[in-house]
Design an enzyme around this catalytic site. Structure first.
Site, PDB file in Angstrom:
ATOM      1  N   GLY A 124      29.451  55.307  37.436  1.00 48.24           N
ATOM      2  CA  GLY A 124      30.620  55.063  38.550  1.00 48.24           C
ATOM      3  C   GLY A 124      31.862  55.530  38.297  1.00 48.24           C
ATOM      4  O   GLY A 124      33.036  55.142  38.461  1.00 48.24           O
ATOM      5  N   ILE A 162      38.783  53.451  38.044  1.00 51.64           N
ATOM      6  CA  ILE A 162      38.804  52.708  36.718  1.00 51.64           C
ATOM      7  C   ILE A 162      37.727  53.664  35.631  1.00 51.64           C
ATOM      8  O   ILE A 162      37.841  53.851  34.661  1.00 51.64           O
ATOM      9  CB  ILE A 162      38.316  51.520  36.957  1.00 51.64           C
ATOM     10  CG1 ILE A 162      39.523  50.688  37.411  1.00 51.64           C
ATOM     11  CG2 ILE A 162      38.058  50.665  35.465  1.00 51.64           C
ATOM     12  CD1 ILE A 162      39.172  49.282  37.776  1.00 51.64           C
ATOM     13  N   ASP A 202      21.969  57.637  41.693  1.00 51.88           N
ATOM     14  CA  ASP A 202      22.021  56.151  42.039  1.00 51.88           C
ATOM     15  C   ASP A 202      21.612  55.176  41.085  1.00 51.88           C
ATOM     16  O   ASP A 202      20.287  54.963  40.331  1.00 51.88           O
ATOM     17  CB  ASP A 202      21.146  55.922  43.254  1.00 51.88           C
ATOM     18  CG  ASP A 202      21.172  54.535  43.758  1.00 51.88           C
ATOM     19  OD1 ASP A 202      21.881  53.838  43.108  1.00 51.88           O
ATOM     20  OD2 ASP A 202      20.565  54.059  44.862  1.00 51.88           O
ATOM     21  N   ASN A 238      29.952  50.350  34.762  1.00 50.77           N
ATOM     22  CA  ASN A 238      31.056  50.268  35.942  1.00 50.77           C
ATOM     23  C   ASN A 238      30.905  50.520  37.398  1.00 50.77           C
ATOM     24  O   ASN A 238      31.582  49.841  38.186  1.00 50.77           O
ATOM     25  CB  ASN A 238      32.141  51.639  35.509  1.00 50.77           C
ATOM     26  CG  ASN A 238      33.408  51.473  36.476  1.00 50.77           C
ATOM     27  OD1 ASN A 238      34.167  50.504  36.502  1.00 50.77           O
ATOM     28  ND2 ASN A 238      33.281  52.428  37.247  1.00 50.77           N
ATOM     29  N   SER A 296      35.115  41.198  37.642  1.00 51.04           N
ATOM     30  CA  SER A 296      36.171  41.139  38.547  1.00 51.04           C
ATOM     31  C   SER A 296      36.824  39.911  38.482  1.00 51.04           C
ATOM     32  O   SER A 296      36.245  38.641  38.391  1.00 51.04           O
ATOM     33  CB  SER A 296      35.723  41.289  39.933  1.00 51.04           C
ATOM     34  OG  SER A 296      36.912  41.150  40.924  1.00 51.04           O
ATOM     35  N   TYR A 316      29.672  39.516  46.885  1.00 55.22           N
ATOM     36  CA  TYR A 316      30.357  40.471  45.678  1.00 55.22           C
ATOM     37  C   TYR A 316      30.793  39.513  44.594  1.00 55.22           C
ATOM     38  O   TYR A 316      30.392  39.737  43.570  1.00 55.22           O
ATOM     39  CB  TYR A 316      31.482  41.150  46.434  1.00 55.22           C
ATOM     40  CG  TYR A 316      32.446  41.906  45.441  1.00 55.22           C
ATOM     41  CD1 TYR A 316      31.872  43.215  44.726  1.00 55.22           C
ATOM     42  CD2 TYR A 316      33.720  41.568  44.598  1.00 55.22           C
ATOM     43  CE1 TYR A 316      32.709  43.909  43.773  1.00 55.22           C
ATOM     44  CE2 TYR A 316      34.164  42.265  43.885  1.00 55.22           C
ATOM     45  CZ  TYR A 316      33.764  43.350  43.562  1.00 55.22           C
ATOM     46  OH  TYR A 316      34.617  44.312  42.383  1.00 55.22           O
ATOM     47  N   LYS A 332      29.646  39.472  40.484  1.00 56.34           N
ATOM     48  CA  LYS A 332      30.532  39.430  39.446  1.00 56.34           C
ATOM     49  C   LYS A 332      30.472  38.296  38.400  1.00 56.34           C
ATOM     50  O   LYS A 332      30.532  38.457  37.286  1.00 56.34           O
ATOM     51  CB  LYS A 332      31.978  39.859  39.875  1.00 56.34           C
ATOM     52  CG  LYS A 332      32.142  41.117  40.577  1.00 56.34           C
ATOM     53  CD  LYS A 332      31.882  42.296  40.004  1.00 56.34           C
ATOM     54  CE  LYS A 332      31.741  43.480  40.462  1.00 56.34           C
ATOM     55  NZ  LYS A 332      31.509  44.703  39.661  1.00 56.34           N
TER      56      LYS A 332
END
Length: 252
Positions: free
Chosen positions: A12, A17, A62, A89, A142, A155, A159
């Site tokens: 990613g 980032i 992917d 990431n 996160s 989400y 995390k």
């Protein structure tokens, strides 16, 4: 810190980032395989790093696909001779009201954030074990894995799970000299968040340090954790959020 003779995969990493991490690793001497889903974005990012004098190879695809992950690990080893650092990431954020959240959205979030990170860690660690030189793995969590955030139930769940994965894999990876940690960024200015004209104003107001993070704030923490000098740090989660989780006001 120096990353001479180190080789890394950063997923990613076309922008934001991930790109900042890949760029800093290359600047400090690492050979980097840079992954992004978008082939053009990945190539442009790798070209930019090479223009700055870094050694970087684009590898688009992917990373929720386990077969692709294996190809990526194999490519990094074939190109650079070994694999010593992995930064998982790549991830996706899909907001939605809990009562209306759709199975399709849930599956996308789980497939990339959890499945992709888990199997990238597994396949990379297998190779590191065979190399018998140790290594470093970093998972991208996160602040939403620590504090509730509106519209991010699925989400946030992924995390928090990644931080538990880092802790649990201490048992499996430590005997081979492989450390594993997580970084939990707070609000961060990236190409995506800059599309929101209210983002900086809102997060500057509710962040104790008075501003959201830059991508360099996060990449500095990431490089610290994957550096050879930090191998005795493992199973930890480092929050980089300007103090937001200490007070946690919602972004309204």
């Amino acid at each position: 810190m120096t990353f001479q003779s180190q080789t890394a995969i950063v997923t990613g990493a076309g922008i934001g980032i991930g790109f900042a991490i890949a760029r800093q690793l290359a600047r400090q001497g690492a050979s980097v395989l840079l992954n992004d889903l978008d082939e053009e974005v990945a190539q442009l990012a790798a070209d930019r790093i090479r223009q700055e004098g870094g050694r970087c190879l684009a590898f688009a695809g992917d990373v929720s696909d386990v077969a692709f992950i294996q190809k990526m690990v194999d490519k990094a080893v074939a190109e650079f001779g070994k694999l010593t650092i992995v930064v998982a990431n790549a991830g996706i954020t899909i907001f939605g009201d809990f009562f209306d959240y759709q199975p399709e959205a849930f599956q996308k979030v789980v497939d990339l954030n959890l499945r992709g990170s888990f199997f990238l860690t597994q396949l990379a660690a297998r190779h590191m074990r065979e190399q018998n030189e140790g290594g470093s793995i970093l998972l991208m969590s996160s602040v939403t894995g620590h504090q509730a955030h509106p519209g991010l139930a699925a989400y946030s769940m992924t995390k928090a799970a990644l931080e538990m994965l880092a802790k649990n894999l201490v048992l499996d990876l430590s005997p081979y000299g492989i450390n594993i940690n997580a970084v939990a960024p707070g609000a961060t200015q990236t190409e995506r968040t800059l599309d929101d004209p209210t983002y900086v104003r809102i997060w500057s107001r509710i962040t104790p340090m008075g501003r959201p993070a830059t991508v360099e704030d996060i990449s500095n923490a990431a490089l610290f954790l994957v550096a050879p000098q930090s191998r005795h740090i493992t199973g930890q989660s480092l929050v980089v959020d300007g103090g937001w989780t200490a007070v946690s006001p919602p972004p309204v």
